[in-house]
Design an enzyme around this catalytic site. Structure first.
Site, PDB file in Angstrom:
ATOM      1  N   LYS A  63       1.280  -1.516  -0.319  1.00  0.00           N
ATOM      2  CA  LYS A  63       0.016   0.340   0.130  1.00  0.00           C
ATOM      3  C   LYS A  63       1.160   0.976   0.317  1.00  0.00           C
ATOM      4  O   LYS A  63       1.895   1.364   0.778  1.00  0.00           O
ATOM      5  CB  LYS A  63      -0.748  -0.176   1.420  1.00  0.00           C
ATOM      6  N   ARG A  84     -10.426 -11.139   2.305  1.00  0.00           N
ATOM      7  CA  ARG A  84     -11.380 -12.748   1.662  1.00  0.00           C
ATOM      8  C   ARG A  84     -10.908 -14.207   1.628  1.00  0.00           C
ATOM      9  O   ARG A  84     -11.261 -14.979   1.695  1.00  0.00           O
ATOM     10  CB  ARG A  84     -11.362 -12.105  -0.072  1.00  0.00           C
TER      11      ARG A  84
HETATM   12  N1  BES Z   1      -8.101  -3.575   4.150  1.00  0.00           N
HETATM   13  C1  BES Z   1      -8.373  -3.551   3.519  1.00  0.00           C
HETATM   14  C2  BES Z   1      -9.878  -2.821   2.608  1.00  0.00           C
HETATM   15  C3  BES Z   1      -9.599  -0.784   3.232  1.00  0.00           C
HETATM   16  C4  BES Z   1      -8.993  -0.025   2.284  1.00  0.00           C
HETATM   17  C5  BES Z   1     -10.290  -0.068   4.321  1.00  0.00           C
HETATM   18  C6  BES Z   1      -8.790   1.347   2.867  1.00  0.00           C
HETATM   19  C7  BES Z   1     -10.363   0.705   4.751  1.00  0.00           C
HETATM   20  C8  BES Z   1      -9.621   2.087   3.981  1.00  0.00           C
HETATM   21  C9  BES Z   1      -8.139  -4.775   1.802  1.00  0.00           C
HETATM   22  O1  BES Z   1      -7.136  -5.153   2.365  1.00  0.00           O
HETATM   23  C10 BES Z   1      -7.360  -4.207   0.928  1.00  0.00           C
HETATM   24  O2  BES Z   1      -6.338  -3.382   0.655  1.00  0.00           O
HETATM   25  N2  BES Z   1      -8.677  -4.055  -0.236  1.00  0.00           N
HETATM   26  C11 BES Z   1      -8.369  -4.033  -1.871  1.00  0.00           C
HETATM   27  C12 BES Z   1      -8.536  -4.755  -2.507  1.00  0.00           C
HETATM   28  C13 BES Z   1      -8.393  -4.402  -3.418  1.00  0.00           C
HETATM   29  C14 BES Z   1      -6.883  -4.679  -3.931  1.00  0.00           C
HETATM   30  C15 BES Z   1      -9.231  -5.751  -4.362  1.00  0.00           C
HETATM   31  C16 BES Z   1      -8.789  -2.341  -1.776  1.00  0.00           C
HETATM   32  O3  BES Z   1      -9.848  -2.516  -1.628  1.00  0.00           O
HETATM   33  O4  BES Z   1      -8.064  -1.756  -2.288  1.00  0.00           O
HETATM   34 MN    MN Z   2      -5.335  -5.341   2.073  1.00  0.00          MN
END
Ligand code: BES
Ligand code: MN
Ligand code: ZN
Length: 479
Positions: free
Chosen positions: A263, A337
């Site tokens: 990230k 997931r």
């Molecule tokens: N924990 C995150 C989701 C999230 C992101 C919650 C920002 C709150 C704020 C999750 O694990 C994630 O990173 N999801 C990705 C999925 C994507 C790679 C398909 C996302 O939402 O960017």
């Molecule tokens: Mn994630």
């Protein structure tokens, strides 16, 4: 926080000895002949107090009144939302004073939702996080008297709301703790301490046991860190053992760096909140212990960190989940997931009446619904309706989203049974479609709380959602 229910109206409130008396005034207020309503009537007439929710007038040591401070707080028509606004403004006003003991009285009998909302708002507004501050000023407001004109009818609502508040605060506490103070092992410790309470049991599985269960997807996420994973199994048994339980599954990623699909740095600290789903399960069990309803509930928490390291999963890796389905991990940041799918498979053994998973799953859900409503996904209309209703009555709102099979197109993989991500479009839905593949054997719902579990910015912190929603759902099913 200590709540006490008393019976008195505005006339009776004058005699109550406390540091601060908050009078919640509805626009329909008709003054009596007592001192307090006299003051209110004058203030309204003079235009010193408006009837819009959240408007305040503060008094110091007014004659003939037992309280040191009095805050007249308007609550408009007394809806749940207006109650929250009025209480939040009033508590914020006394929070800077040395007041320790509050009393809150109502100019008119609130309805169930409004009372719940007022109790939740006073806790919310007075909450102070201290656990990792060296000189943390402890919470000053410790005692709150809730005074109703008549109590009998709303006594059970009060008891339930007070238990919900304690559960919410427990969830907030764990969600707020930084990742180095809330490791999978520490979360498991919290679950074990809940098991000291009546009718709660806890079992914690470590890497060996999880390997034996063949949770290949969950293990894959955990392999990028030295911090050992934990699979937490909580059981609340309030009904006969033969009664089918409701299973709650909380995403317990104690820190989500994204893994190799790293990230960006800004706000990455907020990924300590990625175990908010797990924290909400702990909060619900805390409340169940208080209330002892005649139901059975199982809580499952797959807990681990998502880091990148020499052993971490790589985009393109294929893993085998506990269900036997193979998964191509195209993005290591779609880890939620991957841990949830094995927990869903594990849930089958309980022959549940329903399974609800709670997860900070997608940024896309945050974009879709913002911080007001959690995303609700379910293939079962009855379960979905019950959760929506529970959200409305607890003012912990959710909104049902679609699950058409066409949304699953993008999850097709050339190298495994399913890919862990689809394109950017409809990201919250495609995530839910992934989970649905592992939830075919029971009534299932998924709550995406990415937008609702915490607040960013100056008020950064966990909200304790959706503890109130889940508790309301479980208790309604118990009736
Ligand atoms: N924990 C995150 C989701 C999230 C992101 C919650 C920002 C709150 C704020 C999750 O694990 C994630 O990173 N999801 C990705 C999925 C994507 C790679 C398909 C996302 O939402 O960017
Ligand atoms: Mn994630
Ligand atoms: Zn995550």
């Amino acid at each position: 926080m200590n709540f006490e229910l008393k019976t008195f109206d505005l006339a009776g409130a004058a005699a109550e000895k406390c540091d601060a008396l908050i009078v919640l005034l509805q626009a329909s207020f008709k003054p009596g002949i007592d001192v307090l309503s006299g003051l209110v009537a004058q203030a309204l007439k003079a235009g010193d107090l408006e009837t819009k929710a959240g408007k305040l007038l503060q008094l110091y040591r007014p004659a003939g009144i037992g309280a040191t401070r009095v805050v007249l707080a308007s609550v408009g028509d007394g809806t749940a939302r207006e109650m929250r606004q009025g209480v939040a403004a009033a508590v914020a006003a006394v929070k800077s004073s040395p007041a320790k003991k509050l009393a809150i009285c109502f100019s008119a009998m609130p309805d169930e939702r409004a009372l719940r909302s007022a109790i939740m708002a006073v806790a919310e507004a007075s909450y102070v996080y201290t656990s990792t501050k060296s000189k943390g000023e402890p919470r000053l407001i410790q005692r709150v008297v809730i005074a109703l004109p008549t109590v009998a009818r709303l006594k059970s609502v009060f008891v339930q709301a007070v238990a919900a508040v304690a559960g919410i605060e427990y969830a907030k506490e764990w969600a707020n703790r930084p990742a180095n103070h809330a490791t999978p092992t520490l979360l498991a410790g919290a679950a074990k301490s809940l098991a000291k309470l009546h009718n709660i049991e806890c079992e914690v599985l470590g890497p060996k046991e999880v390997a034996k269960l063949a949770m290949g997807s969950f293990m894959a996420v955990a392999q990028g860190t030295d911090e050992p994973l934990r699979f937490i199994v909580l059981r609340y048994t309030g009904a006969a053992k033969t009664e089918a339980p409701t299973v709650l599954i909380g995403k317990g990623i104690t820190f989500d760096s994204g893994g190799i699909s790293l990230k960006p740095a800004p706000e990455m600290d907020e990924m300590k909140f990625d175990m908010s789903g797990a924290a909400s399960v702990l909060g619900v069990f805390h409340a169940l212990a208080d209330l002892q309803p005649a139901i059975n509930v199982v809580g499952l928490i797959p807990a681990c960190e998502n880091l990148s390291g020499g052993r971490a999963i790589k985009p393109g890796d294929v893993v085998t989940s506990m269900s036997g389905q193979t998964i191509e991990i195209l993005n290591t940041d779609a880890e939620g997931r991957l841990v949830l799918c094995d927990a869903l498979t594990y849930a089958e053994r309980f022959k549940p009446r329903a399974v609800v998973d709670i997860a900070t799953l997608t940024g896309a859900c945050m974009i879709a619904l913002g911080g007001v409503r959690s995303g609700l996904f379910s293939s079962n209309d009855e379960l979905a309706a019950a959760l929506v209703l529970a959200g409305e009555s607890s003012t912990d709102l959710c909104w049902r989203m679609p699950l058409d099979d066409d949304y699953a197109e993008g999850l097709k993989s050339n190298f495994a049974d399913v890919a862990n991500v689809a394109g950017r479009q409809g990201g919250a839905i495609t995530a839910a479609k992934f989970l649905q593949r592992f939830a075919a054997k029971f009534a299932w719902a998924h709550l995406d709380i990415a937008g609702t579990a915490w607040k960013s910015g100056a008020a950064k912190g966990a909200t304790g959602r959706p503890v109130a929603l889940l508790l309301e759902y479980l208790l309604t099913a118990a009736k």
